[in-house]
Write an enzyme that holds these catalytic residues in place. Sequence first.
Site, PDB file in Angstrom:
ATOM      1  N   PRO A  22       0.826  -1.218   0.000  1.00  0.00           N
ATOM      2  CA  PRO A  22       0.000   0.000   0.000  1.00  0.00           C
ATOM      3  C   PRO A  22       0.853   1.258   0.000  1.00  0.00           C
ATOM      4  O   PRO A  22       1.958   1.261   0.558  1.00  0.00           O
ATOM      5  CB  PRO A  22      -0.805  -0.104   1.300  1.00  0.00           C
ATOM      6  CG  PRO A  22      -0.187  -1.175   2.111  1.00  0.00           C
ATOM      7  CD  PRO A  22       0.661  -2.028   1.217  1.00  0.00           C
ATOM      8  N   ASP A  23       0.363   2.322  -0.647  1.00  0.00           N
ATOM      9  CA  ASP A  23       1.072   3.608  -0.571  1.00  0.00           C
ATOM     10  C   ASP A  23       0.607   4.329   0.689  1.00  0.00           C
ATOM     11  O   ASP A  23      -0.013   3.723   1.573  1.00  0.00           O
ATOM     12  CB  ASP A  23       0.854   4.425  -1.859  1.00  0.00           C
ATOM     13  CG  ASP A  23      -0.595   4.811  -2.088  1.00  0.00           C
ATOM     14  OD1 ASP A  23      -1.444   4.526  -1.210  1.00  0.00           O
ATOM     15  OD2 ASP A  23      -0.900   5.400  -3.140  1.00  0.00           O
ATOM     16  N   PHE A  24       0.892   5.611   0.824  1.00  0.00           N
ATOM     17  CA  PHE A  24       0.450   6.366   2.002  1.00  0.00           C
ATOM     18  C   PHE A  24      -0.967   6.886   1.828  1.00  0.00           C
ATOM     19  O   PHE A  24      -1.817   6.715   2.674  1.00  0.00           O
ATOM     20  CB  PHE A  24       1.357   7.594   2.193  1.00  0.00           C
ATOM     21  CG  PHE A  24       2.550   7.370   3.091  1.00  0.00           C
ATOM     22  CD1 PHE A  24       2.731   6.191   3.776  1.00  0.00           C
ATOM     23  CD2 PHE A  24       3.489   8.385   3.262  1.00  0.00           C
ATOM     24  CE1 PHE A  24       3.832   6.000   4.600  1.00  0.00           C
ATOM     25  CE2 PHE A  24       4.587   8.214   4.080  1.00  0.00           C
ATOM     26  CZ  PHE A  24       4.758   7.024   4.749  1.00  0.00           C
ATOM     27  N   ARG A  25      -1.182   7.566   0.684  1.00  0.00           N
ATOM     28  CA  ARG A  25      -2.321   8.481   0.637  1.00  0.00           C
ATOM     29  C   ARG A  25      -3.498   8.048  -0.229  1.00  0.00           C
ATOM     30  O   ARG A  25      -4.500   8.764  -0.276  1.00  0.00           O
ATOM     31  CB  ARG A  25      -1.843   9.865   0.172  1.00  0.00           C
ATOM     32  CG  ARG A  25      -0.963  10.521   1.215  1.00  0.00           C
ATOM     33  CD  ARG A  25      -0.450  11.876   0.791  1.00  0.00           C
ATOM     34  NE  ARG A  25       0.396  12.455   1.819  1.00  0.00           N
ATOM     35  CZ  ARG A  25       1.687  12.161   1.986  1.00  0.00           C
ATOM     36  NH1 ARG A  25       2.276  11.294   1.178  1.00  0.00           N
ATOM     37  NH2 ARG A  25       2.380  12.707   2.959  1.00  0.00           N
ATOM     38  N   ASN A  96      10.959   5.083  -2.075  1.00  0.00           N
ATOM     39  CA  ASN A  96      10.493   3.801  -1.551  1.00  0.00           C
ATOM     40  C   ASN A  96      11.543   3.114  -0.696  1.00  0.00           C
ATOM     41  O   ASN A  96      12.745   3.250  -0.914  1.00  0.00           O
ATOM     42  CB  ASN A  96      10.040   2.897  -2.695  1.00  0.00           C
ATOM     43  CG  ASN A  96       8.816   3.462  -3.377  1.00  0.00           C
ATOM     44  OD1 ASN A  96       8.192   4.375  -2.853  1.00  0.00           O
ATOM     45  ND2 ASN A  96       8.481   2.939  -4.540  1.00  0.00           N
ATOM     46  N   ASP A  98      11.107  -0.253  -0.027  1.00  0.00           N
ATOM     47  CA  ASP A  98      10.807  -1.678  -0.193  1.00  0.00           C
ATOM     48  C   ASP A  98      11.916  -2.461  -0.892  1.00  0.00           C
ATOM     49  O   ASP A  98      11.860  -3.685  -0.986  1.00  0.00           O
ATOM     50  CB  ASP A  98       9.479  -1.866  -0.941  1.00  0.00           C
ATOM     51  CG  ASP A  98       9.432  -1.084  -2.263  1.00  0.00           C
ATOM     52  OD1 ASP A  98      10.487  -0.965  -2.924  1.00  0.00           O
ATOM     53  OD2 ASP A  98       8.348  -0.605  -2.629  1.00  0.00           O
ATOM     54  N   HIS A 115      14.802   7.915   0.986  1.00  0.00           N
ATOM     55  CA  HIS A 115      14.216   7.781   2.317  1.00  0.00           C
ATOM     56  C   HIS A 115      14.751   6.557   3.049  1.00  0.00           C
ATOM     57  O   HIS A 115      14.098   6.033   3.944  1.00  0.00           O
ATOM     58  CB  HIS A 115      12.687   7.778   2.226  1.00  0.00           C
ATOM     59  CG  HIS A 115      12.134   9.127   1.836  1.00  0.00           C
ATOM     60  ND1 HIS A 115      10.833   9.344   1.476  1.00  0.00           N
ATOM     61  CD2 HIS A 115      12.747  10.345   1.747  1.00  0.00           C
ATOM     62  CE1 HIS A 115      10.659  10.633   1.186  1.00  0.00           C
ATOM     63  NE2 HIS A 115      11.803  11.245   1.326  1.00  0.00           N
TER      64      HIS A 115
HETATM   65  P1  CNA Z   1       1.915   8.745  -1.540  1.00  0.00           P
HETATM   66  O1  CNA Z   1       1.839  10.067  -0.877  1.00  0.00           O
HETATM   67  O2  CNA Z   1       1.089   7.654  -0.972  1.00  0.00           O
HETATM   68  O3  CNA Z   1       1.520   8.981  -3.080  1.00  0.00           O
HETATM   69  C1  CNA Z   1       1.395   7.916  -3.985  1.00  0.00           C
HETATM   70  C2  CNA Z   1       0.941   8.487  -5.328  1.00  0.00           C
HETATM   71  O4  CNA Z   1       0.959   7.434  -6.274  1.00  0.00           O
HETATM   72  C3  CNA Z   1      -0.461   9.062  -5.311  1.00  0.00           C
HETATM   73  O5  CNA Z   1      -0.512  10.236  -6.081  1.00  0.00           O
HETATM   74  C4  CNA Z   1      -1.317   7.941  -5.946  1.00  0.00           C
HETATM   75  O6  CNA Z   1      -2.436   8.427  -6.615  1.00  0.00           O
HETATM   76  C5  CNA Z   1      -0.311   7.352  -6.922  1.00  0.00           C
HETATM   77  N1  CNA Z   1      -0.530   5.941  -7.211  1.00  0.00           N
HETATM   78  C6  CNA Z   1      -0.637   4.921  -6.326  1.00  0.00           C
HETATM   79  N2  CNA Z   1      -0.774   3.752  -6.973  1.00  0.00           N
HETATM   80  C7  CNA Z   1      -0.782   4.042  -8.305  1.00  0.00           C
HETATM   81  C8  CNA Z   1      -0.908   3.263  -9.492  1.00  0.00           C
HETATM   82  N3  CNA Z   1      -1.058   1.945  -9.425  1.00  0.00           N
HETATM   83  N4  CNA Z   1      -0.864   3.898 -10.674  1.00  0.00           N
HETATM   84  C9  CNA Z   1      -0.723   5.245 -10.763  1.00  0.00           C
HETATM   85  N5  CNA Z   1      -0.598   6.037  -9.684  1.00  0.00           N
HETATM   86  C10 CNA Z   1      -0.623   5.440  -8.464  1.00  0.00           C
HETATM   87  O7  CNA Z   1       3.423   8.206  -1.618  1.00  0.00           O
HETATM   88  P2  CNA Z   1       4.761   9.020  -1.882  1.00  0.00           P
HETATM   89  O8  CNA Z   1       5.741   8.031  -2.353  1.00  0.00           O
HETATM   90  O9  CNA Z   1       4.542  10.251  -2.660  1.00  0.00           O
HETATM   91  O10 CNA Z   1       5.133   9.476  -0.403  1.00  0.00           O
HETATM   92  C11 CNA Z   1       6.383   9.369   0.045  1.00  0.00           C
HETATM   93  C12 CNA Z   1       6.526   8.407   1.215  1.00  0.00           C
HETATM   94  C13 CNA Z   1       5.770   7.145   1.059  1.00  0.00           C
HETATM   95  C14 CNA Z   1       7.943   7.974   1.352  1.00  0.00           C
HETATM   96  O11 CNA Z   1       8.506   8.479   2.496  1.00  0.00           O
HETATM   97  C15 CNA Z   1       7.946   6.444   1.387  1.00  0.00           C
HETATM   98  O12 CNA Z   1       8.889   5.929   2.263  1.00  0.00           O
HETATM   99  C16 CNA Z   1       6.573   6.101   1.795  1.00  0.00           C
HETATM  100  N6  CNA Z   1       6.072   4.776   1.446  1.00  0.00           N
HETATM  101  C17 CNA Z   1       6.831   3.883   0.754  1.00  0.00           C
HETATM  102  C18 CNA Z   1       6.322   2.643   0.440  1.00  0.00           C
HETATM  103  C19 CNA Z   1       7.196   1.670  -0.320  1.00  0.00           C
HETATM  104  O13 CNA Z   1       8.405   1.646  -0.106  1.00  0.00           O
HETATM  105  N7  CNA Z   1       6.611   0.876  -1.220  1.00  0.00           N
HETATM  106  C20 CNA Z   1       5.024   2.304   0.799  1.00  0.00           C
HETATM  107  C21 CNA Z   1       4.257   3.253   1.530  1.00  0.00           C
HETATM  108  C22 CNA Z   1       4.793   4.481   1.842  1.00  0.00           C
END
Ligand code: CNA
Length: 260
Positions: A22-25, A96, A98, A115
């Site tokens: 999962p992402d954050f937002r 990321n 991960d 990060h």
């Molecule tokens: P965020 O703020 O959650 O933004 C994610 C963005 O990606 C949003 O605009 C979504 O609409 C878009 N999005 C998500 N999935 C898709 C998809 N399948 N296709 C197109 N667009 C998509 O995350 P950010 O990375 O901007 O925020 C930064 C944080 C999140 C960092 O500090 C990370 O460490 C942290 N994070 C990382 C992970 C990971 O390592 N996978 C997971 C969760 C959070």
Amino acid sequence: MKYCKKIIVMAGAGISTPSGIPDFRTPGSGLYDNLKKYNVPYAEAIFDIDYFTYNPRPFFALAKELYPGKYKPNIIHYFVRLLHEKGLLLRCYTQNIDGLERMAGIPSEKVVEAHGTFSTASCHLCYTSFPPKEARDCIMNGKSPRCKVCYGVVKPDIVFFGEDLPKQFSSFSTDFPKADLLIVMGTSLKIEPFANIVNAVRPNVPRLLINRDLVGPFKNEPLKSTDVAELGELCEVTRKFVSALNWQTDMDEVIKSQKL
Ligand code: CNA
């Protein structure tokens, strides 16, 4: 792409949602909407260094989920790898944690993990390094790893709110002026200072956003003439690019070569 030879990729959590992380937002599925089980007073507390000092357990519970090993890279990570294989990738700056860029076979010198990473660990008080495997074993067994010098709690070297970014990150100031294309993908561009480096490319350099929604300078009206936004699901847009570039066979080979 034909005329670009020094591409920088800026990536965020959205490139790994198709891998199941999962992402954050993203409303509903994002971590910020699903933190109840971690028992934190407010969403950002899980990555807040002061809160960690007070109570490291919520972060360790989340770390158990996120430790590399459980998830695999997807076509988006392999697309970045393919840019490298074709000699077009100057650098991938990722937020990321991960490790999926590494798992996709992008060489470490081509990736800036802005990060931080789970691949090293240190004491959050005195910064003494700690064996990463021992830290992982402790966390996986529900224990807090403790520093051998000051007995402070050890954490994987993930950057928390309130902490400095890794030294490597500063290379953006020499990389970005060299770029001839910037691809921004899967990020809300909400976290500074990472978000701000989107403006560090030369003014005439094209910037391409691939994301579900408009973010950062791509929200400006009118859009800068050198900015392009391709809105949609990252996997679909990536497939479309691979096909338009006639890279399908190369993509298949890259994925096959990385036996996971
Ligand atoms: P965020 O703020 O959650 O933004 C994610 C963005 O990606 C949003 O605009 C979504 O609409 C878009 N999005 C998500 N999935 C898709 C998809 N399948 N296709 C197109 N667009 C998509 O995350 P950010 O990375 O901007 O925020 C930064 C944080 C999140 C960092 O500090 C990370 O460490 C942290 N994070 C990382 C992970 C990971 O390592 N996978 C997971 C969760 C959070």
